[in-house]
Design a protein around this motif. Structure first.
Motif: not given
Length: 428
Positions: A46-48, A211-222, A408-410
């Protein structure tokens, strides 16, 4: 299992680090519960990007090729993760076949293969490298600069199984993203595990899906830690097919860029950020190439395309594009612009490195000719995350954050693979 690293750091970081550290027990429990429901990709890079005001992944690779950048101090963790991954998939595994990229004689890439072989050897497996390239017709040994050598052997397909002349593997590890298409020799394998699966390849994969999946994960994490998910998420839009060979096609792209820049400017204003926002235009599917273009103003769009040999008259065939919010990097190594790359196997962070480029700016792609790599070194085992330390002052804390973003990206990658699995049962 998150490594804590000692590489010197510069650049600001906001209260996000403090919130992550304060929430560490909740974060680790949340990840444990997620991995009870979802299967992580076999390995991931993952590039951060750390802009100081936000920290976000900008690319996730299912077929990472820089394992040689991991230091020897990182190997024990990689070996443990490899053992855990193999035990879940094929506990009785004895033989592992690595399938590399076709026609790659880059010394850097071959050293990556040698490192992968080393990791899985140390995990207790017999490892050989089998090429699907038609150019490899016999066993070919290549000497490496560090004194090692690797042997590429032509694969053999017999009775629905893939192997070598005298080698029948339980598991086949792809280190080839198959952007040129899936060859028939890899399809319909009988009782063998192919990792990652074929639908992880660029033949079918789309960055916009990830990135659609990442956005879903990030919303829950946020929501879990009480932060705006934008602080860990690059905004994006799936553009669809763009035809830049016509003025109309160029105007349509410019209009969408303007609309998205307006959204990013609104978030910058909300957080009092003085930087000028930019977007990154990428091919949604890497089989269309890996052109990456940074744009701060649509007035510069046509000039930038012409400079890249993609002007209106000589533009490439229509491309599937994704528009992504650009994330600056505030990291430096020896005054060169740098970005951390986090390496993961199974559900564990196993190490990483800085990708740096002396001739690139803070808003440019660093994965380009001329880039170099600085391994992230492990800290002593006593250096754990330090919740009482001022944000930004502790390297272990900073790298714990990088590990969280990488995981989170994984996790998003596991959602992506589930959503795109052609054999999955779906219920509408």
């Amino acid at each position: 299992m998150v490594p804590h690293l000692i590489t010197a750091l510069t650049g600001p970081i906001n209260e996000l680090e403090q919130r992550v550290l304060d929430s560490m027990p909740a974060i680790e429990r949340w990840f444990r519960l997620e991995w009870m429901e979802h299967t992580p990709p076999f390995y991931t890079a993952v590039d951060v990007r750390n802009a100081g005001f936000k920290l976000a992944p900008v690319d996730t690779n299912f077929f990472p090729g820089g394992w040689n950048n991991l230091t020897s101090a990182m190997l024990p963790l990689a070996v443990q993760a490899a053992q855990a991954a193999i035990e879940k998939i094929c506990p009785e595994a004895r033989n592992l076949l690595i399938v590399p990229e076709n026609n790659s004689r880059s010394t850097f890439y071959l050293m990556n293969l040698a490192q992968l072989r080393r990791i899985f050897n140390m995990a207790g497996l017999n490892v050989r490298i089998g090429s699907i390239s038609p150019d490899i017709k016999k066993s070919t040994t290549i000497e490496l600069p560090d004194g090692e050598s690797i042997t590429l052997e032509p694969v053999v397909r017999t009775k629905g199984r893939l192997g070598l002349k005298d080698f029948d593997p339980c598991t086949i590890l792809l280190n080839n993203d198959l952007r040129a298409g899936v060859p028939g020799i890899l399809e319909d394998l009988h009782e063998q595990y192919l990792l990652p699966p074929l639908h992880a390849s660029w033949t079918t994969r789309r960055k916009s899906t990830h990135f659609r999946c990442y956005e879903e994960v990030a919303k829950r994490f946020g929501k879990l830690i009480g932060v705006d998910h934008w602080l860990i998420t690059p905004m994006f839009e799936k553009y669809g097919v763009a035809d830049l060979r016509t003025p109309e096609g160029l105007a349509a792209l410019a209009s969408r860029i303007d609309g998205m820049l307006t959204k990013v400017k609104k978030k910058y204003k909300e957080y009092g950020i003085k930087e000028k926002p930019f977007l990154v235009i990428k091919a949604d599917n890497r089989t269309s190439g890996n052109t990456i273009l940074s744009v701060r103003d649509t007035k510069d769009l046509e000039a930038k395309l012409r400079k890249m040999g993609a002007g209106v008259e000589d533009a490439p065939d229509p491309l599937e594009l994704i528009l992504q919010e650009g994330v600056l990097t505030n990291e430096r190594v020896n005054d060169a612009v740098a970005e951390p790359v986090v390496y993961l196997m199974d559900r564990y962070v196993v190490g990483g490195f800085y990708r740096m480029h002396a001739e690139r700016g803070v808003d440019e792609n660093l994965s380009a000719p001329g880039s170099s790599y600085v391994p992230l070194a492990f800290a002593e085992s006593t250096h754990l995350p330090q919740p009482g330390v001022r944000p930004g002052a502790s390297a272990p804390n900073r790298f714990y954050m990088y590990g969280v973003i990488g995981r989170l990206a994984m996790l998003a990658a596991s959602y992506e693979l589930e959503a795109t699995d052609p054999d999955a049962e779906r219920y509408d």
